[in-house]
Design an enzyme around this catalytic site. Structure first.
Site, PDB file in Angstrom:
ATOM      1  N   TRP A 111      25.198 -16.616  -5.475  1.00 45.95           N
ATOM      2  CA  TRP A 111      26.248 -16.914  -6.588  1.00 45.95           C
ATOM      3  C   TRP A 111      25.399 -17.911  -7.420  1.00 45.95           C
ATOM      4  O   TRP A 111      24.351 -18.676  -7.269  1.00 45.95           O
ATOM      5  CB  TRP A 111      27.330 -17.559  -6.231  1.00 45.95           C
ATOM      6  CG  TRP A 111      27.226 -18.693  -5.167  1.00 45.95           C
ATOM      7  CD1 TRP A 111      27.108 -18.776  -3.855  1.00 45.95           C
ATOM      8  CD2 TRP A 111      27.261 -20.122  -5.708  1.00 45.95           C
ATOM      9  NE1 TRP A 111      27.158 -20.138  -3.581  1.00 45.95           N
ATOM     10  CE2 TRP A 111      27.119 -21.088  -4.614  1.00 45.95           C
ATOM     11  CE3 TRP A 111      27.282 -20.738  -6.994  1.00 45.95           C
ATOM     12  CZ2 TRP A 111      27.223 -22.255  -4.669  1.00 45.95           C
ATOM     13  CZ3 TRP A 111      27.201 -22.109  -7.206  1.00 45.95           C
ATOM     14  CH2 TRP A 111      27.349 -22.990  -5.928  1.00 45.95           C
ATOM     15  N   GLU A 167      25.974 -34.805  -3.194  1.00 49.07           N
ATOM     16  CA  GLU A 167      25.296 -33.474  -3.478  1.00 49.07           C
ATOM     17  C   GLU A 167      23.904 -33.869  -4.334  1.00 49.07           C
ATOM     18  O   GLU A 167      23.019 -33.104  -4.182  1.00 49.07           O
ATOM     19  CB  GLU A 167      26.245 -32.388  -4.013  1.00 49.07           C
ATOM     20  CG  GLU A 167      27.293 -31.819  -3.109  1.00 49.07           C
ATOM     21  CD  GLU A 167      26.965 -31.035  -2.013  1.00 49.07           C
ATOM     22  OE1 GLU A 167      25.616 -30.476  -1.732  1.00 49.07           O
ATOM     23  OE2 GLU A 167      27.717 -30.645  -1.174  1.00 49.07           O
ATOM     24  N   GLU A 202      21.281 -25.610  -1.620  1.00 42.59           N
ATOM     25  CA  GLU A 202      21.975 -26.863  -1.930  1.00 42.59           C
ATOM     26  C   GLU A 202      21.882 -27.167  -3.366  1.00 42.59           C
ATOM     27  O   GLU A 202      22.661 -27.967  -3.723  1.00 42.59           O
ATOM     28  CB  GLU A 202      21.269 -27.702  -0.953  1.00 42.59           C
ATOM     29  CG  GLU A 202      21.764 -27.647   0.384  1.00 42.59           C
ATOM     30  CD  GLU A 202      23.230 -28.320   0.599  1.00 42.59           C
ATOM     31  OE1 GLU A 202      23.853 -28.886  -0.226  1.00 42.59           O
ATOM     32  OE2 GLU A 202      23.757 -27.729   1.852  1.00 42.59           O
ATOM     33  N   HIS A 261      25.061 -27.079  -5.887  1.00 41.62           N
ATOM     34  CA  HIS A 261      26.426 -27.605  -5.494  1.00 41.62           C
ATOM     35  C   HIS A 261      26.745 -28.773  -6.562  1.00 41.62           C
ATOM     36  O   HIS A 261      27.689 -28.938  -6.930  1.00 41.62           O
ATOM     37  CB  HIS A 261      26.509 -28.221  -4.098  1.00 41.62           C
ATOM     38  CG  HIS A 261      26.243 -27.284  -2.946  1.00 41.62           C
ATOM     39  ND1 HIS A 261      26.030 -27.334  -1.566  1.00 41.62           N
ATOM     40  CD2 HIS A 261      26.226 -25.760  -3.292  1.00 41.62           C
ATOM     41  CE1 HIS A 261      25.923 -25.992  -0.939  1.00 41.62           C
ATOM     42  NE2 HIS A 261      26.111 -25.154  -1.943  1.00 41.62           N
ATOM     43  N   GLU A 287      26.101 -30.665   8.281  1.00 41.80           N
ATOM     44  CA  GLU A 287      26.483 -29.358   7.365  1.00 41.80           C
ATOM     45  C   GLU A 287      27.913 -29.048   7.860  1.00 41.80           C
ATOM     46  O   GLU A 287      28.664 -28.697   6.915  1.00 41.80           O
ATOM     47  CB  GLU A 287      25.669 -28.221   7.810  1.00 41.80           C
ATOM     48  CG  GLU A 287      24.353 -28.408   7.313  1.00 41.80           C
ATOM     49  CD  GLU A 287      24.050 -28.468   5.608  1.00 41.80           C
ATOM     50  OE1 GLU A 287      25.067 -28.177   5.063  1.00 41.80           O
ATOM     51  OE2 GLU A 287      23.086 -28.490   5.216  1.00 41.80           O
ATOM     52  N   THR A 310      30.351 -31.244   5.649  1.00 41.42           N
ATOM     53  CA  THR A 310      30.295 -30.989   4.347  1.00 41.42           C
ATOM     54  C   THR A 310      31.321 -29.631   4.413  1.00 41.42           C
ATOM     55  O   THR A 310      31.966 -29.598   3.373  1.00 41.42           O
ATOM     56  CB  THR A 310      28.994 -30.887   3.763  1.00 41.42           C
ATOM     57  OG1 THR A 310      28.257 -30.196   4.445  1.00 41.42           O
ATOM     58  CG2 THR A 310      28.429 -32.201   3.318  1.00 41.42           C
ATOM     59  N   ASP A 335      28.513 -21.789   1.568  1.00 44.63           N
ATOM     60  CA  ASP A 335      27.241 -22.037   1.780  1.00 44.63           C
ATOM     61  C   ASP A 335      27.109 -23.293   3.042  1.00 44.63           C
ATOM     62  O   ASP A 335      26.043 -23.031   3.859  1.00 44.63           O
ATOM     63  CB  ASP A 335      26.489 -22.815   0.622  1.00 44.63           C
ATOM     64  CG  ASP A 335      26.009 -21.814  -0.447  1.00 44.63           C
ATOM     65  OD1 ASP A 335      26.314 -20.588  -0.371  1.00 44.63           O
ATOM     66  OD2 ASP A 335      25.573 -22.246  -1.428  1.00 44.63           O
ATOM     67  N   GLU A 336      27.766 -24.304   3.035  1.00 46.36           N
ATOM     68  CA  GLU A 336      27.378 -25.245   4.168  1.00 46.36           C
ATOM     69  C   GLU A 336      27.714 -24.550   5.551  1.00 46.36           C
ATOM     70  O   GLU A 336      27.293 -25.089   6.497  1.00 46.36           O
ATOM     71  CB  GLU A 336      28.643 -26.350   3.814  1.00 46.36           C
ATOM     72  CG  GLU A 336      28.507 -27.171   2.482  1.00 46.36           C
ATOM     73  CD  GLU A 336      27.519 -27.775   2.073  1.00 46.36           C
ATOM     74  OE1 GLU A 336      26.533 -27.748   2.687  1.00 46.36           O
ATOM     75  OE2 GLU A 336      27.561 -28.522   0.948  1.00 46.36           O
ATOM     76  N   HIS A 379      24.733 -22.903   6.576  1.00 43.90           N
ATOM     77  CA  HIS A 379      23.787 -23.725   6.926  1.00 43.90           C
ATOM     78  C   HIS A 379      24.118 -24.555   8.191  1.00 43.90           C
ATOM     79  O   HIS A 379      22.986 -24.595   8.992  1.00 43.90           O
ATOM     80  CB  HIS A 379      23.381 -24.767   5.719  1.00 43.90           C
ATOM     81  CG  HIS A 379      23.196 -24.408   4.401  1.00 43.90           C
ATOM     82  ND1 HIS A 379      23.323 -25.035   3.310  1.00 43.90           N
ATOM     83  CD2 HIS A 379      22.683 -23.325   4.033  1.00 43.90           C
ATOM     84  CE1 HIS A 379      22.762 -24.434   2.319  1.00 43.90           C
ATOM     85  NE2 HIS A 379      22.485 -23.351   2.695  1.00 43.90           N
TER      86      HIS A 379
HETATM   87 FE   LIG Z   1      25.957 -29.041  -0.468  1.00 44.39          FE
HETATM   88 FE   LIG Z   2      24.887 -28.980   2.889  1.00 45.18          FE
END
Ligand SMILES: [Fe+2]
Ligand SMILES: [Fe+2]
Length: 369
Positions: free
Chosen positions: A67, A112, A150, A153, A203, A206, A235-236, A239
């Site tokens: 994205w 971030e 990252e 973000h 992670e 978050t 995403d987090e 991760h």
């Molecule tokens: Fe992040």
């Molecule tokens: Fe992260």
């Protein structure tokens, strides 16, 4: 703020060492230990490179399928009138967001935005750092790809907040400037065992906080912001999966060293990434932001305990065997910690009385802590 140092859960010392942020900052750093991993352990990480290639790198999303922040923001490629209409719609939505929510969102975005600190940190971990800047070791490929993912973000949240007009961007940008200048003190000692325990926890933290920000945005009617926070949370989560897998593998090949690393990190308390934040005015800015995050339900102490319980279960720590006696003590400490955290927090909550506090990020408006 004074940070406690302890071993096996027992407070040993509270060491106030002035941080060089500026004269009005009350932030202190603990004494710093570096390179605590025995050099021969580097071989453990070398021996895991093939495994990392097969089990960690697939968790990176291909660039072509990823994205883009622009897809979630007003479309600047439209005509001026259409673009302005989209910005107006954004401002109508964000008008409904409460001041305390904006403080929480701004704090999250500032966290971030300190990504340069985090990439520097990961490249200080012994045995897994990117030695050349374009190393083909799977650890280095992971750290660069993780950084690239990252990197979207903070940019996305900052642009959204900028367009909203609800926050003081001058003060927010000043806070980011101070924060990157200050760095961080996560007590990971350049030790990849401790480093990957930290990132597993962080992670997930978050992921939880962005999910909560998405839920709160939805409750306040901003569905686009909810989608933005949800996209970041996904995403987090990916991760988190990568880091949790790495620690799981380390527990398999080197159980005592890994168990000791988990215990050391939990004993020091997992420090939030942006704990050295400062806006040039509020000497306790991070503490105040943390209280707002806790009060509105973005990230709470109960969630800290939940994450610990989740990791204990995911890594099957209660059933871990093959540990030395020192490793067994660490295991006992970690497995019993979550209920202790909940009990302490319940006592703190009973004693806490509400006060109002002004945040520069929202033009010195007051929110209750
Ligand atoms: Fe992040
Ligand atoms: Fe992260």
């Amino acid at each position: 703020m004074v940070i406690s140092i302890c071993t096996q859960g027992l407070p040993l010392a509270r060491i106030p060492i002035q941080c060089y942020l500026n004269s009005s900052s009350k932030i202190t750093l603990r004494s710093q230990k570096t390179h605590s991993m025995p050099p021969e352990k580097i071989e453990v990480f070398k021996s895991l490179e093939k495994w990392a290639l097969q089990s960690v790198l697939p968790l990176i999303k291909p660039v072509e399928e990823s994205w883009r922040p622009h897809d979630l923001l007003p479309d600047s490629t439209l005509s001026s009138d259409e673009f302005i209409d989209q910005v107006k719609a954004l401002r109508d939505r964000t008008n409904e967001l409460s001041d305390d929510y904006l403080v929480a969102l701004a704090g999250s975005m500032i966290t971030e935005e300190a990504l340069p600190t985090y990439q520097t940190w990961i490249n200080k971990l012994d045995g897994v750092r990117d030695e050349s800047g374009s190393s083909l070791s799977p650890w280095a490929i992971w750290s660069r790809s993780w950084t690239a993912e990252e990197n979207r973000h903070g940019y996305l949240l900052k642009t959204y907040l900028y367009l909203s007009g609800r926050v003081d961007m001058h003060m927010i940008e000043k806070t980011i400037h101070y924060l990157i200048g200050a760095g961080m003190d996560w007590a990971t000692e350049n030790n990849p065992y401790m480093g990957f325990v930290y990132t597993s926890f962080q992670e997930r933290a978050t992921f939880v906080s962005h999910c909560n920000l998405a839920r709160l945005a939805k409750e306040r009617g901003d569905l686009i912001l909810a989608r933005i926070c949800g996209t970041i949370a996904a995403d987090e989560k990916r991760h988190e999966n990568a880091y949790v897998r790495i620690v799981e593998k380390l527990l398999e090949v080197d159980p005592t060293e890994t168990m000791m690393a988990i215990s050391n990190m939990m004993c020091n308390k997992i420090t939030m990434p942006a704990h050295l934040m400062h806006d040039g005015q509020d000497p306790y800015l991070f503490d105040h932001f943390s209280v707002v995050a806790q009060r509105i339900g973005m990230y709470t102490t109960n969630e800290y305990a939940d994450i610990l319980e989740f990791l204990v279960g995911r890594w099957k720590l209660e059933k871990l065997d093959g540990l030395t006696s020192e490793g067994q003590r660490a295991q006992e400490f970690v497995c019993e910690l979550a209920p202790r955290i909940r009990r302490i927090q319940a006592r703190v909550d009973e004693r806490t009385s509400k006060i109002n506090h002004k945040f520069t990020w929202i033009f010195n408006k007051e929110v209750s802590l």
